[in-house]
Design a protein around this motif. Structure first.
Motif, PDB file in Angstrom:
ATOM      1  N   LEU A 358      58.024  61.273  33.488  1.00 44.20           N
ATOM      2  CA  LEU A 358      56.770  61.474  34.222  1.00 44.20           C
ATOM      3  C   LEU A 358      56.465  62.959  34.361  1.00 44.20           C
ATOM      4  N   LEU A 359      57.480  63.759  34.625  1.00 42.87           N
ATOM      5  CA  LEU A 359      57.263  65.214  34.731  1.00 42.87           C
ATOM      6  C   LEU A 359      56.880  65.814  33.383  1.00 42.87           C
ATOM      7  N   ASP A 360      57.520  65.361  32.319  1.00 40.21           N
ATOM      8  CA  ASP A 360      57.150  65.836  30.975  1.00 40.21           C
ATOM      9  C   ASP A 360      55.676  65.589  30.694  1.00 40.21           C
ATOM     10  N   ASN A 361      55.230  64.359  30.988  1.00 38.31           N
ATOM     11  CA  ASN A 361      53.817  64.033  30.755  1.00 38.31           C
ATOM     12  C   ASN A 361      52.900  64.895  31.608  1.00 38.31           C
ATOM     13  N   ALA A 362      53.269  65.059  32.871  1.00 36.73           N
ATOM     14  CA  ALA A 362      52.415  65.846  33.771  1.00 36.73           C
ATOM     15  C   ALA A 362      52.300  67.292  33.285  1.00 36.73           C
ATOM     16  N   ILE A 363      53.426  67.876  32.908  1.00 36.58           N
ATOM     17  CA  ILE A 363      53.399  69.271  32.437  1.00 36.58           C
ATOM     18  C   ILE A 363      52.622  69.369  31.128  1.00 36.58           C
ATOM     19  N   LYS A 364      52.774  68.368  30.263  1.00 38.30           N
ATOM     20  CA  LYS A 364      52.118  68.402  28.956  1.00 38.30           C
ATOM     21  C   LYS A 364      50.606  68.285  29.076  1.00 38.30           C
ATOM     22  N   TYR A 365      50.125  67.373  29.945  1.00 36.64           N
ATOM     23  CA  TYR A 365      48.702  67.066  29.989  1.00 36.64           C
ATOM     24  C   TYR A 365      47.946  67.766  31.118  1.00 36.64           C
ATOM     25  N   ALA A 366      48.636  68.195  32.176  1.00 37.66           N
ATOM     26  CA  ALA A 366      47.916  68.823  33.290  1.00 37.66           C
ATOM     27  C   ALA A 366      47.363  70.189  32.901  1.00 37.66           C
ATOM     28  N   GLY A 367      48.099  70.941  32.076  1.00 43.68           N
ATOM     29  CA  GLY A 367      47.606  72.238  31.601  1.00 43.68           C
ATOM     30  C   GLY A 367      48.011  73.387  32.502  1.00 43.68           C
ATOM     31  N   ARG A 368      47.880  74.577  31.979  1.00 48.81           N
ATOM     32  CA  ARG A 368      48.241  75.804  32.704  1.00 48.81           C
ATOM     33  C   ARG A 368      47.401  75.928  33.968  1.00 48.81           C
ATOM     34  N   GLY A 369      48.064  76.387  35.030  1.00 49.92           N
ATOM     35  CA  GLY A 369      47.385  76.559  36.306  1.00 49.92           C
ATOM     36  C   GLY A 369      47.349  75.315  37.172  1.00 49.92           C
ATOM     37  N   ALA A 370      47.879  74.204  36.676  1.00 48.83           N
ATOM     38  CA  ALA A 370      47.860  72.955  37.445  1.00 48.83           C
ATOM     39  C   ALA A 370      48.938  72.973  38.525  1.00 48.83           C
ATOM     40  N   VAL A 371      48.806  72.042  39.443  1.00 52.38           N
ATOM     41  CA  VAL A 371      49.776  71.871  40.519  1.00 52.38           C
ATOM     42  C   VAL A 371      50.350  70.459  40.427  1.00 52.38           C
ATOM     43  N   ILE A 372      51.679  70.365  40.444  1.00 53.06           N
ATOM     44  CA  ILE A 372      52.355  69.070  40.335  1.00 53.06           C
ATOM     45  C   ILE A 372      53.237  68.880  41.556  1.00 53.06           C
ATOM     46  N   HIS A 373      53.096  67.711  42.197  1.00 57.39           N
ATOM     47  CA  HIS A 373      53.906  67.365  43.362  1.00 57.39           C
ATOM     48  C   HIS A 373      54.827  66.206  42.975  1.00 57.39           C
ATOM     49  N   VAL A 374      56.103  66.391  43.195  1.00 55.50           N
ATOM     50  CA  VAL A 374      57.083  65.330  42.965  1.00 55.50           C
ATOM     51  C   VAL A 374      57.615  64.892  44.317  1.00 55.50           C
ATOM     52  N   ARG A 375      57.504  63.581  44.613  1.00 52.77           N
ATOM     53  CA  ARG A 375      57.870  63.097  45.948  1.00 52.77           C
ATOM     54  C   ARG A 375      58.747  61.861  45.843  1.00 52.77           C
ATOM     55  N   ALA A 376      59.565  61.707  46.862  1.00 55.26           N
ATOM     56  CA  ALA A 376      60.320  60.471  47.072  1.00 55.26           C
ATOM     57  C   ALA A 376      60.092  60.035  48.507  1.00 55.26           C
ATOM     58  N   GLY A 377      59.882  58.747  48.720  1.00 47.31           N
ATOM     59  CA  GLY A 377      59.614  58.266  50.075  1.00 47.31           C
ATOM     60  C   GLY A 377      59.320  56.783  50.076  1.00 47.31           C
TER      61      GLY A 377
END
Length: 456
Positions: A358-377
């Motif tokens: 999921l992180l690979d996809n987010a980094i690949k498609y979100a693009g430079r300057g994006a913000v990614i939040h990874v959560r557990a709960g």
């Protein structure tokens, strides 16, 4: 659809109809027996009781030894005009000679006292009768009885009524059995016709579902199974096409490089470069097949025996920490929110690999300057691992398809990848009795793995 050719074959419908018919006949016999015993049986019991009580009253009144008084009383009873056409009285001496009465013939009195049914001659007419043979103290026999002509007529009427009722009931039973057979065969025929059409290759056919009975529930379950089979077959076709496409390019590239190396002067540097490039391309193919095997292994449930109690927050925290440098190099801000003590039963490596995908996809498609939040709960009372980015996201019409193997939103396949990442994540979630949920992040995408909490 092939039919069984065995002439001795008996269909289940015929067996059900036969059982239904036999049950109906048995019910008719049982009801008839109860009705008969409740009518004729009661009448017979009443007649026997009346005969015995009348005899005992007569003897108690006059005494067993007063034959003259009995003779006079018998004569009086036969001439008093009260039910004389049905009452029977006969007084015999010790030699069996008639002293008084209205019988011209009677049964043997050797087994007296007893209640017997016999045909007697009375007033010159033969008639069925119920007789009580009562021996007297000073010899002789007193016979008290009743003409059963009317009872026999009633008995005949009842028998005719029961026979007519049985015939009508039997006809209704046969008609009901045939209707039952026709209904069952019609419902089964729908299933068989649909199966024949599917066997011919039309996987879109479904069994009609009418009503809410057992057949409707069965048809609904079969249709749901057919939906799953059609989806799997469609997936197999897509996988075959995608594998052919994804294998053709690297194989063509490998062949082209090796061919180019052979066309030119075979120097060591040229051959070494061609070999290294070929090895890199072959490694990509090996990774492709490894990911396919990973999906098959997750879907098979083979790893379930390796499940252990683990802290999901710790897994998310470790993966987030591992990807911080990658995100920073890609110009992406990565935040991790993973509280401890969120326990599930699962395979640590599979779940860590799913979050990493999921992180690979987010980094690949979100693009430079994006913000990614990874959560557990917690999510709706269950454990959750989510990756939320503010990139372009996935269109609503594509979200149900991206978990299919080799399916890619990028139809041109210009971006790196082979369309297996989300398939692996979905298979991993299902292997843990969970689900992969894709939601609109407004903006971006929220990819959430929902798992059941560990049971203490």
């Amino acid at each position: 659809m092939p039919r069984l050719s065995n002439p001795l074959r008996t269909s289940i419908v015929a067996k059900l109809v036969l059982g239904y018919g036999l049950l109906g006949i048995a019910s008719i016999v049982a009801v008839s027996a109860v009705f008969y015993s409740g009518t004729i049986g009661v009448i017979d019991q009443n007649i026997d009781g009346k005969i015995k009580s009348q005899t005992e009253r007569l003897l108690d009144k006059l005494g067993d030894g007063n034959r003259a008084a009995l003779k006079a009383e018998v004569h009086r009873l036969l001439t008093d005009g009260v039910d004389n056409d049905r009452e029977i009285f006969e007084l015999l001496d010790e030699d069996g000679v008639a002293i008084a009465g209205n019988l011209d013939s009677w049964p043997s009195v050797a087994e007296a006292p007893d209640l017997v049914t016999a045909t007697v001659l009375r007033y010159g007419r033969s008639a069925p009768a119920r007789l009580y043979l009562r021996p007297l103290v000073q010899g002789g026999v007193l016979i008290v009885g009743r003409d059963l002509s009317e009872e026999e007529a009633v008995r005949a009427v009842i028998w005719r009524a029961l026979l007519a009722g049985a015939c009508v009931s039997l006809m209704l039973t046969i008609a009901g059995a045939m209707l039952f057979r026709r209904t069952i065969e019609a419902r089964l025929g729908e299933i068989r016709r649909t199966a024949a059409q599917i066997e011919a290759g039309d996987l879109s056919q479904r069994i009609p579902v009418t009503g809410n009975d057992e057949f409707a529930l069965l048809n609904h379950d079969i249709n749901r199974m057919l939906d799953r089979i059609e989806l799997l077959m469609e997936g197999i076709r897509n996988v075959s096409n995608a594998i052919a496409h994804d294998l053709r390019t690297p194989l063509s590239r490998i062949r082209g490089r090796l061919d180019d190396a052979l066309r030119h002067e075979p120097t060591v540097p040229r051959l070494s470069t061609a070999a290294h490039d070929a090895i890199d391309d072959i490694d990509d193919l090996i990774r492709l097949f490894e990911r396919l095997l990973q999906i098959a292994e997750a879907e098979s449930g083979m790893r379930a025996r390796l499940f252990e109690r683990l802290d999901l927050g710790r897994v998310v925290a470790d993966i987030g920490e591992m990807y911080e440098a990658t995100a920073e190099d890609s110009g992406i801000t990565l935040t991790v929110d993973a509280p401890a003590s969120l326990y599930v039963d699962g395979d640590r490596n599979l779940l860590a690999s799913a979050v990493a995908s999921l992180l690979d996809n987010a980094i690949k498609y979100a693009g430079r300057g994006a913000v990614i939040h990874v959560r557990a709960g917690l999510y709706q009372g269950e454990a959750s691992m989510s990756v939320h980015d503010n990139g372009p996201g996935i269109p609503d019409t594509e979200r149900d398809k991206v978990t299919q193997r080799f399916y890619r939103v990028d139809k041109s396949r210009h971006l790196p990848g082979n369309g297996l990442g989300l398939s692996i994540v979905s298979a991993t979630a299902k292997a843990h009795a969970g689900t992969l949920v894709l939601e609109d992040g407004a903006p971006g995408l929220v990819a959430r793995i929902v798992l059941p909490l560990a049971v203490n």
